[in-house]
Design a protein around this motif. Sequence first.
Motif, short mmCIF file in Angstrom:
data_model
loop_
_atom_site.label_atom_id
_atom_site.label_comp_id
_atom_site.label_asym_id
_atom_site.label_seq_id
_atom_site.Cartn_x
_atom_site.Cartn_y
_atom_site.Cartn_z
N LEU A 105 -32.36 18.21 20.21
CA LEU A 105 -33.04 18.07 21.49
C LEU A 105 -34.40 17.39 21.29
O LEU A 105 -34.80 16.54 22.09
N LEU A 106 -35.09 17.76 20.23
CA LEU A 106 -36.37 17.11 19.94
C LEU A 106 -36.17 15.65 19.54
O LEU A 106 -36.97 14.78 19.90
N ARG A 120 -26.45 18.47 28.98
CA ARG A 120 -27.00 19.81 28.74
C ARG A 120 -25.91 20.87 28.66
O ARG A 120 -25.94 21.74 27.77
N THR A 136 -34.43 21.18 13.10
CA THR A 136 -34.38 22.59 13.49
C THR A 136 -35.13 23.46 12.49
O THR A 136 -35.81 24.42 12.88
N SER A 161 -31.99 28.75 25.33
CA SER A 161 -31.58 27.63 26.18
C SER A 161 -32.64 27.32 27.24
O SER A 161 -32.86 26.16 27.59
N TRP A 165 -41.88 28.31 14.75
CA TRP A 165 -41.68 29.50 15.59
C TRP A 165 -41.65 30.79 14.78
O TRP A 165 -41.35 31.84 15.31
N LEU A 187 -38.73 23.26 13.31
CA LEU A 187 -38.99 24.01 14.54
C LEU A 187 -38.97 25.51 14.26
O LEU A 187 -39.84 26.26 14.72
N THR A 204 -30.70 22.65 17.98
CA THR A 204 -31.88 22.49 18.85
C THR A 204 -32.81 21.38 18.35
O THR A 204 -33.50 20.75 19.14
N LYS A 229 -34.19 19.65 29.93
CA LYS A 229 -33.08 18.70 29.96
C LYS A 229 -33.58 17.38 29.40
O LYS A 229 -34.68 16.93 29.74
N TRP A 246 -25.03 23.03 25.20
CA TRP A 246 -25.15 24.47 25.04
C TRP A 246 -23.80 25.17 24.88
O TRP A 246 -23.71 26.21 24.23
N PHE A 259 -35.91 24.96 26.31
CA PHE A 259 -35.82 23.51 26.10
C PHE A 259 -35.53 22.80 27.41
O PHE A 259 -34.70 23.25 28.20
#
Length: 262
Positions: A130-131, A87, A169, A76, A176, A172, A127, A81, A91, A79
């Motif tokens: 969010l991108l 937000r 995701t 959390s 990662w 991503l 997630t 806001k 989450w 990333f």
Amino acid sequence: MPEVAARLLKSFDDDNVGLAQLAALIEKDGALTAKVLRLANSAHYSPSHQISTVIDAAHALGLETLRNLAMAACVSGAFPKVQGLDRTVFWRHSVATASYARILARMLGADAATADTAYLAGLMLRTGQLLMAIDAPQLVADVEAHAAEPGSRFSLEEHRFGCTHADVTASLAEHWHFPDRMVEAFKDANAPLEIRPFSLIAAVLQVAEVLADAAEHHDEPVHALKVAVPELIEHLHLDLELLAAKVAAAGDPAAEVEQLLH
């Protein structure tokens, strides 16, 4: 990904990591340590005494819970806001998805390692959104405005973006260096029944997201599953009565999110 988070991720596949090693890893990050201690002392975990050190938290909460709290705090915090998404609501939903993913994995006979993987995958599942919101906040806000029906986010995103949060995701997670089977599970979570070989984690992710949607909108969980993913719950031979009992027993799995974000 933050260094401590990357090392926590590797610990999921290392049976030799114990409480002391995990506590020492968390203590390398002062901000993470503060979050973990605040979470460990929250009413949600009802500690019998004031927890003042990470090793104390480790003994009070156990390896699994401590690692999950630390990973949630790391993810959390990685990333920013973004516009288009609340937000805290975001989450809360992610932590709930993670908790339901673990419940489902265990119900479906997964071993402890796979249940841990399901938890982490559930935490990460949205997630990618969010991108998407960084690039197109108004479109993401429009998706959320129309996603009142549990499980509808996938199709709404596909219509507007030509891909889903799970697809992003997956990219991503690959960047990662997440485990390959988790990356594949994200790719398959859009339509797990269409993929061969069948991915239990992908199926668990889709069901868990429907449950988290239902919780967010105060819908009855079993009804939500029957409407959103009837073929999938039949394929999994889910005991819906038992699942409803486990969901009820879990209470509010995202109760600690306020402490997680501050």
